[in-house]
Design an enzyme around this catalytic site. Structure first.
Site, PDB file in Angstrom:
ATOM      1  N   HIS A 140      -4.456 -51.364  -6.747  1.00 11.69           N
ATOM      2  CA  HIS A 140      -4.538 -50.690  -7.911  1.00 11.69           C
ATOM      3  C   HIS A 140      -5.658 -49.948  -8.211  1.00 11.69           C
ATOM      4  O   HIS A 140      -5.904 -48.866  -8.888  1.00 11.69           O
ATOM      5  CB  HIS A 140      -4.423 -51.579  -9.091  1.00 11.69           C
ATOM      6  CG  HIS A 140      -4.255 -51.400 -10.688  1.00 11.69           C
ATOM      7  ND1 HIS A 140      -3.285 -50.447 -10.860  1.00 11.69           N
ATOM      8  CD2 HIS A 140      -5.054 -51.401 -11.307  1.00 11.69           C
ATOM      9  CE1 HIS A 140      -3.617 -50.297 -12.074  1.00 11.69           C
ATOM     10  NE2 HIS A 140      -4.652 -50.646 -12.526  1.00 11.69           N
ATOM     11  N   ASP A 141      -7.047 -50.320  -7.720  1.00 11.95           N
ATOM     12  CA  ASP A 141      -8.225 -49.615  -7.704  1.00 11.95           C
ATOM     13  C   ASP A 141      -8.324 -48.431  -7.245  1.00 11.95           C
ATOM     14  O   ASP A 141      -9.484 -47.757  -6.838  1.00 11.95           O
ATOM     15  CB  ASP A 141      -9.233 -50.693  -7.544  1.00 11.95           C
ATOM     16  CG  ASP A 141      -9.968 -51.469  -8.647  1.00 11.95           C
ATOM     17  OD1 ASP A 141      -9.539 -51.138  -9.951  1.00 11.95           O
ATOM     18  OD2 ASP A 141     -10.842 -52.361  -8.389  1.00 11.95           O
TER      19      ASP A 141
ATOM     20  N   SER B 289      -4.525 -46.818 -15.282  1.00  8.65           N
ATOM     21  CA  SER B 289      -4.313 -48.102 -15.583  1.00  8.65           C
ATOM     22  C   SER B 289      -3.715 -48.136 -17.109  1.00  8.65           C
ATOM     23  O   SER B 289      -2.831 -47.447 -17.626  1.00  8.65           O
ATOM     24  CB  SER B 289      -5.215 -48.919 -15.361  1.00  8.65           C
ATOM     25  OG  SER B 289      -4.889 -50.325 -15.360  1.00  8.65           O
TER      26      SER B 289
ATOM     27  N   ASP C 117      -0.579 -50.440  -4.484  1.00  7.18           N
ATOM     28  CA  ASP C 117      -0.637 -50.917  -5.790  1.00  7.18           C
ATOM     29  C   ASP C 117       0.494 -51.811  -6.109  1.00  7.18           C
ATOM     30  O   ASP C 117       1.359 -51.587  -6.412  1.00  7.18           O
ATOM     31  CB  ASP C 117      -0.710 -49.831  -6.842  1.00  7.18           C
ATOM     32  CG  ASP C 117      -1.082 -50.300  -8.129  1.00  7.18           C
ATOM     33  OD1 ASP C 117      -1.044 -51.447  -8.622  1.00  7.18           O
ATOM     34  OD2 ASP C 117      -1.184 -49.603  -9.146  1.00  7.18           O
TER      35      ASP C 117
END
Length: 395
Positions: free
Chosen positions: A372-373, A176, A339
């Site tokens: 995204h995680d 990120s 994501d």
């Protein structure tokens, strides 16, 4: 994937279980201490303003070898910190945020590598940020703190690397916002970096991401306790920050993960026709937001969000191509299929340009339902590739 017996118990529960992989002292780097490096000389920022003196919080794991060739810098995401692995005390319930990646026998093997993680400037986790004392006024900076760019964070990290006597980094790896820092390292200090590993990153923040951060900002600004940044630290704008965190956290998840973990289930504590009753996903966001308020400063959240919004690897270059042409070292990129914060087409724009420039680049699109995680929830899907890459770079 999450074990089948966890289905239906909520993503929060699964994340807690995931974070406890390798959480015993014997499975980690053990007890660690956060250290602090001080720098008297001002740092000139991309805005032209000067920031100083500086303090940078950092942790180190493993041993630097005799020729200094085994150092790896881990760069953290938005609200991360320097505590990437191990425990601060035997009573700690949770280890550092990337403990399943850093330690003896793990992919960032501390029996082989010297691993370093520093807290970015602008944060509230030990490095100089809005909560720090402004030496000119003897009061906290608050909103007098200068606006930052990711490039400024990296420039500060470079001072730490110099002070520690590390002439060459085997790799810079991060997810990120950490991926942005890794890319900046490779472009601006090519003589000091032998490889970079950006994970779930982007070459420039999209309008959608900026829009989400704008909503988060408005949630804070509209909280009367914010007081234009002049809140008392013991009385932060908790409601605003909790809502801002919830907005951000939604972008870290995905539709598939929320369907899997929460579906449309109503909270067991509420009645379906209770006007203020909530779905499980709402209760989860409430918990995540309120928990966040106790561990992060509001102004620091805002400053780092602004740095994310401003990110563009081509900043102060004539083009993306000119910026990426400075990257000489091998790079390994990971994106995740679900994501939607930094979707695959964003890192692929950078990868495609690196390929056009005949740069040594490797790219992997990882199939995952965790948004995204994914880089935190399912590291096992990319760790073997990362390990092979590091083995190749280490020689």
């Amino acid at each position: 994937m999450a074990p089948s017996h966890l289905f239906g118990k909520g993503l929060f529960y699964y994340l807690m279980v995931s974070q406890k992989r390798g959480t015993h002292l014997n499975d980690s780097v053990g007890l660690v201490t956060t250290e602090y490096a001080d720098f008297a000389e001002d740092l000139r920022l991309e805005s032209g303003r000067l920031l100083g003196p500086l303090t940078i919080a950092y942790e180190r794991y493993g041993t630097l070898n005799s020729d200094g060739s085994n150092a790896i810098l881990v760069t953290h995401a938005w609200t991360g910190d320097a505590h990437a692995a191990g425990f601060h005390s035997e009573e700690d319930r949770k280890p550092g945020w990337w403990d399943n990646m850093i330690g003896p026998g793990k992919v960032l093997d501390t029996d082989r590598f010297f691993v370093l993680c520093s807290n970015t400037i602008g944060s509230c986790k030990g490095s100089t940020g809005p909560t720090s004392i402004n030496p000119k006024t003897k009061r906290p900076y608050r909103l007098s703190f200068p606006a930052l760019m990711v490039r400024d964070m990296v420039r500060a990290q470079k001072r730490l690397i110099d002070q520690l006597g590390i002439n060459s980094l085997l790799a810079v790896v991060g997810g990120s916002m950490g991926a942005m820092q890794a890319l900046e390292w490779g472009i601006h200090y090519p003589e000091r970096v032998r490889s970079i590993i950006p994970i779930a990153g982007t070459g420039r923040t999209s309008p959608m991401s900026i829009a989400l951060n704008s909503l988060a900002r408005q949630a804070i600004y509209n909280d009367p306790l914010w007081k234009k940044g002049n809140y008392r630290l013991e009385h932060p704008p908790a409601d605003g920050l909790a809502l801002a965190r919830a907005v951000g956290h939604i972008s870290f998840l995905s539709d598939a993960s929320m369907q899997l973990k929460f579906s449309r289930r109503f909270s067991v504590r509420d009645g379906m026709f209770d006007f203020f009753g909530k779905f499980e996903i709402e209760r989860y966001l409430d918990y995540n937001g309120s928990n966040f308020v106790g561990r992060f400063d509001t102004n620091s959240f805002l400053y780092l969000a602004k740095a994310l919004d401003l990110y563009d690897v081509a900043w102060n270059f004539d083009s993306l191509s000119e910026a990426l042409d400075r990257l000489d070292c091998p790079s390994l990129w990971f994106a995740f299929s679900s994501d939607w914060l930094y979707p695959p087409q964003q890192p692929e724009e950078v990868v495609n340009e690196l390929q056009r420039l005949n740069k040594p680049v490797d790219y992997h699109l990882i199939q995952s339902d965790y948004g995204h995680d994914s880089f935190l929830v399912e590291p096992e899907k990319f760790v073997p590739i990362l390990k092979d890459f590091l083995d190749e770079q280490a020689g």
